[in-house]
Design a protein around this motif. Structure first.
Motif, mmCIF file in Angstrom:
data_model
loop_
_atom_site.group_PDB
_atom_site.id
_atom_site.type_symbol
_atom_site.label_atom_id
_atom_site.label_comp_id
_atom_site.label_asym_id
_atom_site.label_seq_id
_atom_site.Cartn_x
_atom_site.Cartn_y
_atom_site.Cartn_z
ATOM 1 N N PRO A 1 3.340 14.568 2.304
ATOM 2 C CA PRO A 1 2.725 15.971 2.610
ATOM 3 C C PRO A 1 1.960 16.572 1.399
ATOM 4 O O PRO A 1 2.623 16.206 0.147
ATOM 5 C CB PRO A 1 3.964 16.883 2.753
ATOM 6 C CG PRO A 1 4.903 15.753 3.442
ATOM 7 C CD PRO A 1 4.920 14.573 2.607
ATOM 8 N N GLY A 2 1.008 17.026 1.320
ATOM 9 C CA GLY A 2 0.097 17.602 0.401
ATOM 10 C C GLY A 2 -0.698 16.399 -0.542
ATOM 11 O O GLY A 2 -1.161 16.643 -1.530
ATOM 12 N N GLN A 3 -0.581 15.184 -0.180
ATOM 13 C CA GLN A 3 -1.259 14.087 -0.873
ATOM 14 C C GLN A 3 -2.444 13.587 -0.215
ATOM 15 O O GLN A 3 -2.438 13.323 0.852
ATOM 16 C CB GLN A 3 -0.159 12.945 -1.402
ATOM 17 C CG GLN A 3 1.023 13.224 -2.115
ATOM 18 C CD GLN A 3 2.110 12.006 -2.151
ATOM 19 O OE1 GLN A 3 2.080 11.367 -1.470
ATOM 20 N NE2 GLN A 3 2.382 12.067 -3.419
ATOM 21 N N ILE A 4 -3.235 12.958 -1.016
ATOM 22 C CA ILE A 4 -4.331 11.992 -0.473
ATOM 23 C C ILE A 4 -4.000 10.541 -1.016
ATOM 24 O O ILE A 4 -3.437 10.396 -2.106
ATOM 25 C CB ILE A 4 -5.698 12.666 -0.953
ATOM 26 C CG1 ILE A 4 -5.848 12.653 -2.558
ATOM 27 C CG2 ILE A 4 -5.940 13.853 -0.346
ATOM 28 C CD1 ILE A 4 -7.163 12.988 -2.960
ATOM 29 N N ARG A 5 -4.697 9.806 -0.500
ATOM 30 C CA ARG A 5 -4.663 8.295 -1.201
ATOM 31 C C ARG A 5 -6.361 7.934 -1.135
ATOM 32 O O ARG A 5 -7.103 8.203 -0.319
ATOM 33 C CB ARG A 5 -4.067 7.311 -0.250
ATOM 34 C CG ARG A 5 -3.765 6.117 -0.495
ATOM 35 C CD ARG A 5 -3.512 4.936 0.376
ATOM 36 N NE ARG A 5 -4.168 4.548 1.522
ATOM 37 C CZ ARG A 5 -3.863 3.952 2.705
ATOM 38 N NH1 ARG A 5 -2.569 3.536 2.724
ATOM 39 N NH2 ARG A 5 -4.736 3.660 3.348
ATOM 40 N N ILE A 6 -6.317 7.438 -2.456
ATOM 41 C CA ILE A 6 -8.010 6.952 -2.706
ATOM 42 C C ILE A 6 -7.962 5.500 -2.561
ATOM 43 O O ILE A 6 -6.976 4.729 -3.165
ATOM 44 C CB ILE A 6 -8.516 7.698 -3.686
ATOM 45 C CG1 ILE A 6 -7.761 7.365 -5.037
ATOM 46 C CG2 ILE A 6 -8.434 9.231 -3.704
ATOM 47 C CD1 ILE A 6 -8.742 7.639 -6.246
ATOM 48 N N ALA A 7 -9.063 4.837 -2.411
ATOM 49 C CA ALA A 7 -9.347 3.325 -2.509
ATOM 50 C C ALA A 7 -10.208 3.665 -4.154
ATOM 51 O O ALA A 7 -11.433 4.321 -4.356
ATOM 52 C CB ALA A 7 -10.248 3.076 -1.563
ATOM 53 N N ASP B 1 0.909 -1.038 -0.011
ATOM 54 C CA ASP B 1 -0.046 0.110 0.018
ATOM 55 C C ASP B 1 0.948 1.073 -0.022
ATOM 56 O O ASP B 1 1.815 1.390 0.680
ATOM 57 C CB ASP B 1 -0.976 0.041 1.288
ATOM 58 C CG ASP B 1 -1.959 -0.866 1.294
ATOM 59 O OD1 ASP B 1 -2.242 -1.576 0.144
ATOM 60 O OD2 ASP B 1 -2.700 -1.023 2.119
ATOM 61 N N PRO B 2 0.509 2.218 -0.669
ATOM 62 C CA PRO B 2 1.353 3.507 -0.584
ATOM 63 C C PRO B 2 0.958 4.334 0.465
ATOM 64 O O PRO B 2 -0.178 4.399 0.790
ATOM 65 C CB PRO B 2 0.988 4.293 -2.167
ATOM 66 C CG PRO B 2 -0.596 3.575 -2.166
ATOM 67 C CD PRO B 2 -0.609 2.453 -1.888
ATOM 68 N N GLU B 3 1.767 5.173 0.908
ATOM 69 C CA GLU B 3 1.463 6.260 2.127
ATOM 70 C C GLU B 3 1.648 7.458 1.408
ATOM 71 O O GLU B 3 2.618 7.720 1.205
ATOM 72 C CB GLU B 3 2.358 5.695 3.309
ATOM 73 C CG GLU B 3 2.146 4.359 3.709
ATOM 74 C CD GLU B 3 0.932 4.172 4.193
ATOM 75 O OE1 GLU B 3 0.130 5.013 4.875
ATOM 76 O OE2 GLU B 3 0.536 2.873 4.484
ATOM 77 N N PRO B 4 0.456 8.278 1.936
ATOM 78 C CA PRO B 4 0.655 9.557 1.567
ATOM 79 C C PRO B 4 1.718 10.559 2.060
ATOM 80 O O PRO B 4 1.751 10.554 3.342
ATOM 81 C CB PRO B 4 -0.930 10.260 1.655
ATOM 82 C CG PRO B 4 -1.466 9.366 2.754
ATOM 83 C CD PRO B 4 -0.565 7.887 2.597
ATOM 84 N N ALA C 1 -3.978 0.670 -10.002
ATOM 85 C CA ALA C 1 -4.139 -0.039 -8.551
ATOM 86 C C ALA C 1 -5.479 0.164 -7.706
ATOM 87 O O ALA C 1 -6.128 0.851 -8.219
ATOM 88 C CB ALA C 1 -2.925 0.835 -7.992
ATOM 89 N N GLU C 2 -5.317 -0.642 -6.620
ATOM 90 C CA GLU C 2 -6.752 -0.564 -5.763
ATOM 91 C C GLU C 2 -6.385 0.746 -4.993
ATOM 92 O O GLU C 2 -7.400 1.161 -4.448
ATOM 93 C CB GLU C 2 -6.689 -1.654 -4.959
ATOM 94 C CG GLU C 2 -7.010 -3.056 -5.869
ATOM 95 C CD GLU C 2 -7.274 -4.297 -4.994
ATOM 96 O OE1 GLU C 2 -8.019 -5.274 -5.315
ATOM 97 O OE2 GLU C 2 -6.099 -4.446 -4.036
#
Length: 301
Positions: free
Chosen positions: A27-33, A22-25, A98-99
């Motif tokens: 600074p300034g990033q979001i993670r989406i499913a 799984d990628p980890e966000p 990707a998921e």
């Protein structure tokens, strides 16, 4: 999580569905499913190894510039969005197949916009807005557009018409109805360009090549020079023709401008065909067959 991974350059067979971290966000990033991810022509060229200079692929690599899904993690300093929000995202590099994906450019997805539509438009909308900005298309301009039936070209056509420009769009016969319905004058791509365009408009102020023509010489002649001639691909950026600017700030408000139009029914996207994300190889193979194609979107089961 799982992702469609490229382990080497080659045909669609190099794409495989694998488990990855799984990628980890940051600074300034979001993670989406991810619920859906768009597939573009550039993805195919990157996979084949044709764009190793501008788009080097890590090993293993994940393709995809655009996706839509639900926010499930926030990096430091992120505001204006919360975990659980539905968004469409434009990715800073690759990674859309990707998921879960990380993004630093996003826009809220209205409830009446489908996941497939939300995933199909970010990269094309950003490129279309960037092209019109670089050309400074405004009220009264006559725009010559190549690829008016494509993903980028159809959005650029609609936005240019909305800005008060007159659009003459060159395309293949199968795109005639779409181009005319969107408000442009259609020019068949198999007719001699100079005569065909001059028969339909008395001038050309700007040219946007959204398909990557090899020779824009006749278009430059129609425009009276290269000052306002822009192409999306490096192959056509020669003899003074300008390549579409790159970088994250070329059209920073593109998604905020276009998503409300999409939600209001004022922006029409190309018809779409969907594949399960794990079948991305089949999606690429389908796109590489001859003939016209719908926009392809990968959906997560």
């Amino acid at each position: 999580m799982h992702a469609v991974v490229v382990t080497e350059y080659g045909s669609s067979d190099v794409l495989s569905w694998q488990e990855v971290p799984d990628p980890e966000p940051g600074p300034g990033q979001i993670r989406i499913a991810v619920r859906a991810a768009g597939v573009g022509p550039t993805d195919l060229h990157i996979r084949a190894g044709h764009l190793q200079g501008p788009f080097p692929l890590p090993t293993p690599g994940v393709l995809g510039f655009e996706a839509a899904g639900t926010v499930d993690a926030l990096g430091a300093g992120v505001d204006g969005v919360a975990i659980g929000d539905d968004v469409a995202v434009l990715l800073p590099g690759l990674g859309g197949y990707a998921e879960r994906v990380l993004a630093d450019t996003w826009v809220a997805k209205p409830p009446n916009v489908s996941w497939e539509a939300a995933a199909a438009f970010p990269a094309s909308a950003e490129a279309a807005v960037a092209g019109l900005v670089q050309l400074d298309v405004r009220v009264g301009d006559h725009l010559l557009l190549f690829g008016g039936g494509g993903s980028v070209g159809s959005i650029a056509l609609q936005l240019a018409v909305a800005r008060g420009a007159t659009v003459v769009a060159v395309g293949r016969e199968h795109s005639r109805a779409t181009i005319e319905e969107l408000g442009a004058t259609f020019v068949p791509s198999d007719e001699p360009l100079l005569d065909a365009v001059r028969a339909r408009t008395d001038r050309v102020d700007a040219v946007l090549d959204a398909v990557g023509l090899g020779d824009l010489g006749p278009a430059v002649e129609l425009a009276g020079g290269t000052d306002r001639v822009v192409t999306l691909t490096g192959a056509a950026a020669k003899d003074g023709v300008h390549l579409l600017a790159s970088g994250p700030h070329r059209a920073p408000g593109a998604l905020d401008e276009t998503m409300p139009l999409l939600a209001a029914g004022e922006l029409r996207l190309r018809s779409r065909t969907t594949f399960p994300m794990r079948e991305a190889a089949a999606a690429h193979a389908a796109l590489e067959t001859a003939g016209p194609h719908d926009k392809v979107v990968l959906v997560v089961d």
